[in-house]
Design a protein around this motif. Structure first.
Motif, PDB file in Angstrom:
ATOM      1  N   UNK A   1       0.831  -1.205   0.000  1.00  0.00           N
ATOM      2  CA  UNK A   1       0.000   0.000   0.000  1.00  0.00           C
ATOM      3  C   UNK A   1       0.868   1.260   0.000  1.00  0.00           C
ATOM      4  N   UNK A   2       1.901   1.221   0.789  1.00  0.00           N
ATOM      5  CA  UNK A   2       2.819   2.370   0.836  1.00  0.00           C
ATOM      6  C   UNK A   2       3.442   2.631  -0.541  1.00  0.00           C
TER       7      UNK A   2
ATOM      8  N   UNK B   1      13.088   5.338   7.764  1.00  0.00           N
ATOM      9  CA  UNK B   1      12.333   5.695   8.975  1.00  0.00           C
ATOM     10  C   UNK B   1      11.133   6.599   8.695  1.00  0.00           C
ATOM     11  N   UNK B   2      11.250   7.435   7.672  1.00  0.00           N
ATOM     12  CA  UNK B   2      10.228   8.477   7.499  1.00  0.00           C
ATOM     13  C   UNK B   2       9.269   8.255   6.324  1.00  0.00           C
ATOM     14  N   UNK B   3       9.587   7.344   5.458  1.00  0.00           N
ATOM     15  CA  UNK B   3       8.778   7.247   4.237  1.00  0.00           C
ATOM     16  C   UNK B   3       7.889   6.008   4.154  1.00  0.00           C
ATOM     17  N   UNK B   4       7.827   5.255   5.241  1.00  0.00           N
ATOM     18  CA  UNK B   4       6.931   4.090   5.239  1.00  0.00           C
ATOM     19  C   UNK B   4       5.706   4.425   6.079  1.00  0.00           C
ATOM     20  N   UNK B   5       5.133   5.581   5.801  1.00  0.00           N
ATOM     21  CA  UNK B   5       4.155   6.138   6.723  1.00  0.00           C
ATOM     22  C   UNK B   5       2.701   5.967   6.294  1.00  0.00           C
ATOM     23  N   UNK B   6       2.479   5.332   5.186  1.00  0.00           N
ATOM     24  CA  UNK B   6       1.099   5.188   4.721  1.00  0.00           C
ATOM     25  C   UNK B   6       0.465   3.939   5.310  1.00  0.00           C
ATOM     26  N   UNK B   7      -0.522   4.129   6.127  1.00  0.00           N
ATOM     27  CA  UNK B   7      -1.212   2.996   6.736  1.00  0.00           C
ATOM     28  C   UNK B   7      -2.314   2.493   5.812  1.00  0.00           C
TER      29      UNK B   7
END
Lengths: 193, 95
Positions: free
Chosen positions: A30-31, B69-75
């Motif tokens: 999804x990401x 750390x910062x770019x895997x933020x889409x749930x």
């Protein structure tokens, strides 16, 4: 992914593979989808479509092999073949333009930025994320696959259908472009040089 | 290797900021954990003597870490997994 059937799985086994080997990758898929489309509904469609295809072509998946790379390949192909055409966001990719960038001496030059480790560490997530999102899709993709998802070069070559040498050169150029953008943010925000 | 060698890993002849293609190639291999044990050793030796490579490597490591750390933020949106499961398992004839 070869579409030639390799093995017939009984229905129960197909369901087990789907649950235990495919679905656990839904977060990273999804990401990835979101960073390709920048739209929640489009990302949902793309991920859903990928899982439907994965299940349909499950015979060409060999159990115990790298399911994540296999799924990412399907997702990437869906994005290019089906999705980009109907996407709300028109394709930004002009391959001649991309190749021109690849072949330009400019991007091969080492960007002797004033970026420092502390500057990078002081950046907030949005700046890193925006810099990544601003890259043209082919460059963005290699950074996501390598740095975010931890794929190896040979896995990336299979996912993207390109030679390993191209993976490496594209990654190198993508990193230069990303650094250039980060440098821009650093200057704008007045980070210490 | 002699003093006149232009090999980038000749410790008597560091990059001096030029960061040759060989250096960059090796730097990326190490960064991405794709280098062989011999290449790691060579690179580590080189870093001890070459400040430009040392700095570039550390910046690249920092950027790579920040991305992870910062770019895997889409749930995943609520209900998507259930929808997928239902569609796949109940509608397997979908073409």
């Amino acid at each position: 992914m070869s579409n030639l059937p390799r093995k017939k799985y009984p229905k129960k086994e197909k369901e087990l593979i789907f649950e235990s080997e495919f679905l656990p990758h839904v977060d990273s898929m999804y990401n990835f989808a979101y960073r390709l489309t920048f739209d929640e509904d489009d990302s949902k469609d793309l991920v859903q479509d990928t899982f439907l295809k994965a299940y349909r072509f499950i015979e060409s998946f060999e159990q115990g092999t790298n399911a994540k790379a296999w799924l990412f390949r399907i997702l990437k192909n869906s994005f290019i073949n089906d999705f980009r055409k109907k996407s709300k966001q028109p394709s930004k990719v002009d391959y001649q333009e991309v190749e021109a960038v690849y072949n330009s001496d400019e991007v091969d030059e080492v960007i002797t930025t004033d970026l420092r480790v502390e500057t990078v560490q002081d950046m907030i997530g949005d700046e890193i994320s925006n810099a990544l999102n601003a890259l043209e899709v082919d460059f963005r993709t290699v950074i996501i696959l390598c740095d975010l998802e931890g794929f190896k070069y040979d896995e990336m070559a299979k996912i993207l259908d390109i030679p390993i040498g191209t993976v490496r050169s594209r990654l190198h150029r993508a990193r230069n472009l990303l650094k250039d953008r980060l440098q821009g943010y650093a200057l704008t925000r007045g980070y210490r040089k | 290797m002699g003093l006149n060698s232009t090999h980038p890993f000749d410790d008597n002849n560091p990059c001096n900021g030029k960061l040759s293609g060989d250096c960059l190639e090796l730097l990326n291999l190490v960064l991405d954990q794709e280098a062989s044990p011999g290449q790691y050793k060579h690179f580590n030796e080189h870093l001890k003597n070459c400040m430009p490579c040392y700095e570039k490597y550390n910046i690249d490591v920092a950027i790579k870490k920040m991305i992870r750390e910062k770019c895997a933020d889409r749930r995943v949106p609520n209900g998507l997994v259930e929808t997928i499961r239902a569609k796949v398992l109940n509608n397997t004839s979908t073409e």
